[in-house]
Structures are given as C-alpha cells and as structure tokens.
Design a protein around this motif. Structure first.
Motif, PDB file in Angstrom:
ATOM      1  N   ILE A 340       3.553 -18.630  -4.349  1.00 54.75           N
ATOM      2  CA  ILE A 340       2.355 -18.190  -5.079  1.00 54.75           C
ATOM      3  C   ILE A 340       2.474 -16.724  -5.459  1.00 54.75           C
ATOM      4  O   ILE A 340       2.147 -16.317  -6.577  1.00 54.75           O
ATOM      5  N   ILE A 341       2.969 -15.913  -4.516  1.00 54.32           N
ATOM      6  CA  ILE A 341       3.137 -14.481  -4.763  1.00 54.32           C
ATOM      7  C   ILE A 341       4.080 -14.240  -5.937  1.00 54.32           C
ATOM      8  O   ILE A 341       3.792 -13.444  -6.835  1.00 54.32           O
ATOM      9  N   PHE A 342       5.213 -14.940  -5.934  1.00 55.11           N
ATOM     10  CA  PHE A 342       6.189 -14.750  -7.014  1.00 55.11           C
ATOM     11  C   PHE A 342       5.612 -15.166  -8.367  1.00 55.11           C
ATOM     12  O   PHE A 342       5.773 -14.452  -9.369  1.00 55.11           O
ATOM     13  N   LEU A 343       4.930 -16.295  -8.413  1.00 52.96           N
ATOM     14  CA  LEU A 343       4.366 -16.771  -9.680  1.00 52.96           C
ATOM     15  C   LEU A 343       3.296 -15.809 -10.204  1.00 52.96           C
ATOM     16  O   LEU A 343       3.218 -15.551 -11.412  1.00 52.96           O
ATOM     17  N   LEU A 344       2.495 -15.260  -9.298  1.00 51.08           N
ATOM     18  CA  LEU A 344       1.472 -14.294  -9.718  1.00 51.08           C
ATOM     19  C   LEU A 344       2.094 -12.986 -10.195  1.00 51.08           C
ATOM     20  O   LEU A 344       1.546 -12.298 -11.050  1.00 51.08           O
ATOM     21  N   MET A 345       3.246 -12.633  -9.630  1.00 49.01           N
ATOM     22  CA  MET A 345       3.941 -11.419 -10.054  1.00 49.01           C
ATOM     23  C   MET A 345       4.323 -11.480 -11.531  1.00 49.01           C
ATOM     24  O   MET A 345       4.411 -10.448 -12.195  1.00 49.01           O
ATOM     25  N   LEU A 346       4.557 -12.682 -12.012  1.00 47.72           N
ATOM     26  CA  LEU A 346       4.972 -12.842 -13.406  1.00 47.72           C
ATOM     27  C   LEU A 346       3.818 -12.611 -14.375  1.00 47.72           C
ATOM     28  O   LEU A 346       4.025 -12.478 -15.579  1.00 47.72           O
ATOM     29  N   LEU A 347       2.597 -12.555 -13.833  1.00 41.81           N
ATOM     30  CA  LEU A 347       1.416 -12.276 -14.658  1.00 41.81           C
ATOM     31  C   LEU A 347       1.130 -10.778 -14.646  1.00 41.81           C
ATOM     32  O   LEU A 347       1.536 -10.068 -13.725  1.00 41.81           O
ATOM     33  N   PRO A 348       0.418 -10.260 -15.641  1.00 40.71           N
ATOM     34  CA  PRO A 348       0.113  -8.811 -15.699  1.00 40.71           C
ATOM     35  C   PRO A 348      -1.009  -8.425 -14.750  1.00 40.71           C
ATOM     36  O   PRO A 348      -2.001  -7.812 -15.138  1.00 40.71           O
ATOM     37  N   ILE A 349      -0.841  -8.806 -13.460  1.00 40.17           N
ATOM     38  CA  ILE A 349      -1.929  -8.636 -12.505  1.00 40.17           C
ATOM     39  C   ILE A 349      -2.207  -7.171 -12.161  1.00 40.17           C
ATOM     40  O   ILE A 349      -3.327  -6.787 -11.847  1.00 40.17           O
TER      41      ILE A 349
END
Length: 461
Positions: A340-349
């Motif tokens: 989940i952390i890695f996938l969210l990293m790919l977003l401009p969070i």
C-alpha cells in the motif's frame, strides 16, 4: 484462572489484581523502548513544520507557539504513557473502552492509514534525496526505499533497529548541527532567521495571534499521542516514572520539536532560495553538504519510518482481524502494508500534506481529547485493560461515539470556512483544532456515566 465478570466490586478488583500480576519481564527494557521511541524524533517533517510556522507567523510567534506545544504535548503524553503502561493497552484496545468494539475499528483503521501516510511521506523524502544525489527515475527510488524499510520491522530485525536507533540518534543530531555550521560558514551568520516577520498573506487578524495559530498547527500532529500509547504499552510498570520523565515527556518534544524547528528556521532563512517544504529541506541539505547531507536524511527518515511501518502494519492487522475476521501471519500484514505504501508513493501525495494534516488532525484530536477525558474521569478507579477480549465490551459506546462524531463534524466545518469565505480561513485553521478538542472533551464528560468507570464494558451475568 477463569473469571466471570459479574460487575461486582469484588470481581472487578480480582480481575484487576490478576492483570497486574502479569510478567513485567515480557515487556521491553527502559533503554530499548526509549531508543525505539526516540527514532520518531528524527522526522524531517519536524524540521520543515518549524520553518513553515516561522514563515507564516514570524519567528517570535513560532517560538512562543512551539514552547506552548512542547508543554502541552509533554503533559498529555505523561498521562497517556502511564495509563498505557499500567493497562498494557494500545490505541486499538483502548478504543474499545471509549468507542466500543465497532467504534474502535474506525479508530484503528484511521490510525493505520495515518501511519501509512506518514510512511509514504517520509519515504518520499528519502527517495527525493537519493534522486537529487544520483539521479534516476523516481519510482525506482520509491521501490528501493520500501524494499529496505520493510525488513526493519520484522522480528529480530526490529529488535536490532531498536538498538541501532540509539547509535543513529547522535548521527542525526550531529548532522543537523553540522548543517547549521556549514550553512553559517558558507552563507554567513546573520540574525535574519531570528527577526523573520509574519507573512502578510496569512490572515492573522481574523484567525488570532500567530503563536496560537502555530500551536493549532502542531495540533495537526496529535497523532503522536496515539504513537505514544502503542509504544508505551510495551513498557514495564516498574519503569513508569522513567518513561514519563525521559521517554514520552518534555525532553522528547524538546528534541523532536524544539531542536528540529530551530534548525529548520535557521537553514530556511540562511540558505538562499531554499524552499519551505520537506522536500525542500532535504534537497537543500543534499545540495549543500553532498554525501554527508544524504546520510543525515537517510538516517533520519529510516529511523522515523521504523515507527511508521510498524504502527501501520500492526493497526492494519488489528482492523483486518476484527472487521473481516481474517487471521494472517504478521509477515503478511507487513507485506500488505508495504505494498500500500509503495502504491501511494506513486501518487502526488506529498503535495497534499497540509490538507491531509488538517483532516486527520480533526479526527485524531477528537480521539485524544476523549481518551484523556476518560482517563482523568476514571482516575483512581478500576479500569478495563488490554488482556480482556472483545466479548467483554459493547459494540458501541454511545458516549464516545457521539462525542467523536460531534467534535469531528464541527472541526471539519470550521476547516471549510476558508472555502465559504476566504477571509475566514484563519479562523478555521486556528480555532478548528482547538474547538474540536474542547467539544470532544465536554460532550464526553457530559455523557459519561459517573456511576460506572467501565462505560464500554459489557457485564456478563
């Protein structure tokens, strides 16, 4: 020994006595727990937020608000730490008390998501620093950060990193001191950082004094109170005074908030063109100090992320087991959390840090206010504790849920004042978190059943 809870004082006292006979030796030593907890102190976010407050409200207001923040944080966490150690109760377990078992699931998933969010944010900073130093695609560095961070919270590796944190802390503190000296020598020591005035674009006159706005801004990080409970639950009862004084008290926040903020303010107003953002701080250190700056960023973010990854996975596991009745090995929950952390990293969070802090700050602030109120109202009385199963608790504790929902609704409404009328943005930003805490505490206190300290306990007859 099996106990049937009848609700009588004798039975409750017997249950409490049994619980307190628990083996303290199963808990972490004071040194290991203290060093593990101090890993949280090295977040680059703490460097950034101090600079951001000085930029917005002026250095003097930022420092006054910071002193008030340290005092309040230390005071509250002394109470929460003592309770968590005595009862060996984490956020997930304690939420059953104030919200009921169903309500506790909401608190648990919020805690898990906030911890995961911080892991994404802090990990992105490491990736940004490596990219600044060596180049390469961003996604590659994100993947590398997640891959090396995940094993650090597993079994023996986690115990090793807890010990290693004690050695890494001087590197972090020394690195920031070196950065201050480096910046001063290279760009000159001036009093600009001390005399920084408030940004005229910030509506101070409407929102209130800058020092109060600074204090409210740090309320957005009250997630640290939840961190405190989960960590303190690992401590020995014989070490309560030590942990209250040195681990979770004022000293920690002087280091984490005070020291980091002063460094952030100095660097921001000393290094020409340095961007007031967490990526800006990390990039500035790497650009100025080269490989030494990269080491400081790497050490600081690796230390804080051991806490983020651990708490994210632990609370995700608690939520999954309670809501979906899914029993999986710890390793599986860690891997799910890391994915989940890695996938969210790919977003401009990273671009939405302030918005995320504001929203989660409302939810967390309300929870902390209710938790603190409950502990103070039940002071000196028998309490439920971590060893009791969910079957001993009601599904919903109306007192806690009503207080949490009411305070959260009011807090979110105040945050939206800026969208309704831009001139009122300062009111929502400054008074929103404060009002949320007050409403949560007052409503819970009014609804609290003073005849029974165990408001969420389901009595079996």
């Amino acid at each position: 020994m099996n106990l049937n809870l009848t609700g009588s004082n004798d039975t409750v006292e017997a249950t409490d006595a049994l619980y307190r006979e628990g083996n303290d030796e199963d808990q972490m030593t004071r040194g290991s727990l203290s060093m593990a907890w101090y890993g949280v102190a090295s977040a680059m976010f703490f460097v950034y937020i101090g600079a951001a407050m000085a930029m917005a409200y002026g250095t003097l207001n930022a420092v006054i608000g910071l002193v008030l923040t340290i005092f309040v944080y230390g005071l509250i966490n002394r109470v929460l730490a003592k309770y968590a150690i005595n009862n060996r109760t984490t956020v997930a377990l304690f939420s059953r008390t104030i919200l009921g078992t169903a309500g506790s699931s909401i608190a648990t998933i919020i805690f898990a998501l906030v911890a995961i969010y911080y892991a994404v944010f802090e990990g992105s900073i490491v990736a940004y620093a490596f990219q600044t130093a060596f180049g390469g695609p961003t996604w590659m560095w994100y993947l590398i950060v997640v891959v090396y961070s995940t094993p650090l919270i597993l079994g023996g590796a986690r115990k090793f990193i807890d010990k290693l944190n004690g050695w890494l802390l001087p590197i972090y503190l020394g690195g920031l001191i070196a950065a201050v000296i480096w910046a001063g020598v290279q760009y000159g020591f001036t009093d600009t950082w001390l005399t920084q005035q408030a940004d005229l674009a910030v509506p101070l006159a409407v929102g209130g004094p800058g020092w109060l706005a600074t204090f409210a801004g740090y309320m957005g990080v009250w997630i640290m109170m939840m961190f405190t409970m989960d960590y303190a639950a690992l401590g020995k009862r014989k070490d309560i005074k030590f942990h209250q004084r040195w681990s979770f008290g004022w000293l920690f926040y002087i280091v984490a908030y005070g020291f980091s903020a002063i460094v952030g303010i100095f660097l921001t107003f000393t290094i020409p063109g340095m961007e007031v953002s967490e990526t800006g701080v990390a990039g500035g250190l790497v650009s100025m100090m080269g490989i030494l700056g990269l080491i400081v960023v790497f050490v600081s973010q690796t230390r804080i992320n051991t806490a983020n990854y651990y708490l994210g996975a632990a609370n995700l596991k608690s939520f999954g087991e309670r809501v979906f009745r899914v029993k999986l090995p710890n390793l599986v929950w860690v891997l799910i959390s890391s994915l989940i952390i890695f996938l969210l990293m790919l977003l401009p969070i990273v671009q939405y840090i302030l918005l995320a802090l504001a929203w989660q700050g409302v939810l967390v602030t309300a929870w902390v206010a209710i938790a603190l109120t409950h502990i103070l109202l039940n002071r000196g009385k028998n309490e439920e504790h971590g060893m009791l199963g969910d079957a001993h608790y009601r599904s919903f504790n109306n007192s806690g849920l009503i207080a949490w929902i009411a305070a959260t609704a009011i807090g979110i409404l105040m945050l939206q004042l800026g969208a309704i009328n831009p001139d009122l943005a300062g009111v929502g930003a400054t008074w929103g978190p404060i009002t949320t805490a007050v409403v949560a505490a007052v409503v819970y206190a009014l609804l609290w059943n003073g005849t029974s300290s165990r408001t969420a306990l389901r009595v079996k007859r």
